[in-house]
Scaffold this active site. Sequence first.
Site, PDB file in Angstrom:
ATOM      1  N   GLU A  47      32.009  28.531  67.845  1.00 43.40           N
ATOM      2  CA  GLU A  47      32.556  29.794  67.373  1.00 43.40           C
ATOM      3  C   GLU A  47      32.221  30.884  68.389  1.00 43.40           C
ATOM      4  OE1 GLU A  47      32.642  30.226  63.275  1.00 43.40           O
ATOM      5  OE2 GLU A  47      33.475  32.224  63.326  1.00 43.40           O
TER       6      GLU A  47
ATOM      7  N   ASP B 289      30.666  41.840  61.838  1.00 40.86           N
ATOM      8  CA  ASP B 289      29.251  41.592  62.113  1.00 40.86           C
ATOM      9  C   ASP B 289      28.710  42.694  63.029  1.00 40.86           C
ATOM     10  OD1 ASP B 289      30.791  39.265  61.507  1.00 40.86           O
ATOM     11  OD2 ASP B 289      29.149  37.967  62.110  1.00 40.86           O
TER      12      ASP B 289
ATOM     13  N   TRP C  64      35.859  44.880  58.981  1.00 39.26           N
ATOM     14  CA  TRP C  64      35.878  44.286  60.323  1.00 39.26           C
ATOM     15  C   TRP C  64      36.550  45.280  61.276  1.00 39.26           C
ATOM     16  CZ3 TRP C  64      34.280  41.448  56.462  1.00 39.26           C
ATOM     17  CH2 TRP C  64      33.468  40.363  56.710  1.00 39.26           C
TER      18      TRP C  64
ATOM     19  N   GLU D 244      22.589  32.840  58.954  1.00 37.58           N
ATOM     20  CA  GLU D 244      23.935  33.289  58.599  1.00 37.58           C
ATOM     21  C   GLU D 244      24.054  33.529  57.098  1.00 37.58           C
ATOM     22  OE1 GLU D 244      26.944  30.312  59.391  1.00 37.58           O
ATOM     23  OE2 GLU D 244      28.513  31.829  59.330  1.00 37.58           O
TER      24      GLU D 244
ATOM     25  N   HIS E 100      22.420  34.193  63.129  1.00 40.90           N
ATOM     26  CA  HIS E 100      23.529  35.118  62.907  1.00 40.90           C
ATOM     27  C   HIS E 100      22.848  36.452  62.607  1.00 40.90           C
ATOM     28  CE1 HIS E 100      27.394  33.062  62.370  1.00 40.90           C
ATOM     29  NE2 HIS E 100      27.876  34.110  61.731  1.00 40.90           N
TER      30      HIS E 100
END
Length: 868
Positions: free
Chosen positions: A468, A475, A539, A742, A763
Amino acid sequence: MTTRVGLCKTEYMLNPIGLDVRKPRLFWQLQADSQGVVQSAYHIMVASTREKLESDQADVWDSGKVSSNASTHVQYEGQPLQSEGAYYWKVRVWDGAGAVTAWSETAFWMMGILSRGEWKAQWIGRKSEQGALMQPSPFFRKSFEVKKKVKRAIAYATALGVYDLYVNGERIGDRFAPGWTDYNTRVQVQAVDVTDKLKTGDNTLGVILGDGWYAGTVGFLGDKVYGERPFFLMQVSLDYEDGTKERVITDRSWTTTRGPIQYSDMIKGEAYDAREELTGWNKPGYADSAWEAPDVRSGYNGLLVAAIEPPIRITKTMKPISMKKTAAGTYIYDMGQNMVGWTAVNVQGERGTMITLSHAEILNPDGTLYVDNLREACQQDHYILKGEELESYEPHFTFHGFRYVELIGYPGEPDLDTITGKVVHSDTPVTGKLETSDAMVNQLYSNITWGQRGNFLSVPTDCPQRDERLGWTGDAQIFARTAAYNMDVSRFFSKYVWDMVDCQQPSGAFTDVAPDAGWIRHKNWNTRLNWFAPDNSGWGDAGVIIPWTIYLMYGDVRVLETHYEAMVKWVHYLKNTTDELVRPGYANYADWLSIGADTPNEVLATAYFAYSTKLLAQIADVLGRVDEAAHYQALFGDIAAAFRKAFVAEDGRIHGDTQTVYVLALQFGLLTEEQSRQARERLVADIQGRGDRLSTGFLGVGYLLPALTDNGSLDVAYKLLTQEAFPSWMYSIKHGATTIWERWDGWTEEQGFQTPSMNSFNHYSLGSVGEWMFRYMAGIEADPAAPGFQHVIIRPKPGGNLNWVKASYESLYGCITVEWRLSEEGDFHLQVDVPANTTATIQLPGPAASEHKVGSGSYVFESVSMLN
Ligand code: BGC
């Protein structure tokens, strides 16, 4: 007067070279021991040579004495800057009493190649080899003669791909250059001073080219996302002592061949056959007659821009803390820390022996490497020995996320010195330090910083291990403020804003990942990945939140000016996709990875729409766009009203009734006073109803402790911080986490590992609590009215079981420190350092809650009673 001027920077950097901004900004720090030191005026001189500057001949710019307290972002206003020009500068300042300092030391900056026409170099590559699925990394070389004495030699280099550069056998420059951008739009050029590396006579330039993000695997988007194979471009400008100039450029006169690197891919690892090494290839005198002519690529339509992002470097080396031999005869090392980078190994053995370094974040219960969560990624590097003495190897164009390393096929008995971990990331200098009386809180802070170290690699990636490693905007926005306390991310995020703007959609939508790597047009777009949208709430809002964060933390107005139109487009896009200002269903990821609480999409989407609009109003205000500021402020008011109408019931319940709905409504200012009171009660009741536990995902978590603290529930915030039962930060730490996971339930006592299809142990998003630790627990808060900590608000909030906290933040003006402790009697003691040319408002806690306005210097407050 004892005040001095130091740390003179240009565009946030010490003596940068290769700039392309026509009006660079200058920064300096006042260093003084006395209290209340301010700057009342400055005087800058810029000259074309060091000698001229030293004799006060400012032939480029003499600002004269300027009455101003500005010591950051002071814009150059002299003669037009020349391509490849060198500029030397110094500054002196006057203090509040009118006394002038000595001149600073001489600083400089150098410009890069400013126009396309001056680029004479050609893009060189090597044709793909037939039949090979994974292509070997091509080697290139060029020898040339230096006949005269070199005064200055600068190499300007870039690649569609990633490159390693050598001058006369010595590796120079950084890792993974030129970094990841939307290559269809721009590529960054690195400038390296190679003056000292050249000698009179024969010299050799050598380059190894990796696929990188350009032609290698990008996340789960497959390989060759931007292009089939990599290309390299370089121009070395030689300035001789006698005033003449010469250039060495990439063109057909170079030679190329394949070498020992069989393949090297960010996601798939590397294979290296030392038997195919080309000994001496990057030094003069090497016979390259068997090498081929390079393949010259015509035309690249993107922009060649000066590198904005900080270089990617090895910033630490790690020694393993233990080693175990497995039943299969392999060796498993524990690095003691989940880290990102690669492993270097020493080995001696027979020619042709292959050893493998396999990497994983965690171990299975049976002690083997847990690699299920890597998905399609292969974190393995293979090395085939040439069979000579001691051999050392480390990979070139790949990186791994790992704590454990399995050494397979090793000839002989390895020990703890056999391998070394190399920690690799964008070199953003550490600016924050934080320590408390609670070892677990300290571990949490350590985990947060390691998450940042591991994931800030050219772009802020979500994770460093599975297939990924994308620049997820959601994030990035939730963690941006934490990141900016921890490390100097001024340039890192300035570059990332370009990444977002480069892939902003014609509709105005900012994308979920940046660079979007052609995702939007990707072949899988309508099949496997069709639930991904280009404009997820929380986002895409990063396109406004991150510039605002850069402004707040560094006082950078230029980032707001430069991207103002893009931010306006985003807010208009949001508005256009509403139904009476409510955004239905535009938050496909919802409150990503929340636990036991589903926040409705439309609540999230409308809340974030309001927040982006509110920030845009503030940004317009900073830019002096008065009417627009009023317009967006009014729009924000309307959205808040629409939010209340659509989602807030009479008893104060917000649709969804999750912690996140209350937290966002409170922090974004969407509620009436009465509703705020109700929201606070419901939030606290929900937390208590879960046994003092949280339920927030990515979007809510960063605001959770701030919302509680701002609304009179500091005690609840501390309970969440130190909660050890699942789900909590400390739960992961109790189970050995050295980075932020994460998911809250990445591993639990009851269930073991979460689904391998999405279970990263590195993460950073849930680590956005770091922001609260600095802004509230330690109490180092920025002031939007005097950003960049020109005025700092010191407001420590003792609580929980903490007896003391020591924190510092290296601002552009100097170091701000806060140390507080509670005595046995429960009295509060505070020591604060405020840098010169800044002011502070110190808010003491406790029932007396006094406020003190101070200038720079050190201040101590003893025995502040905390008793009611
Ligand atoms: C990533 C996240 C990202 C999310 C959005 C995940 O695969 O790892 O960090 O924000 O997708 O859905």
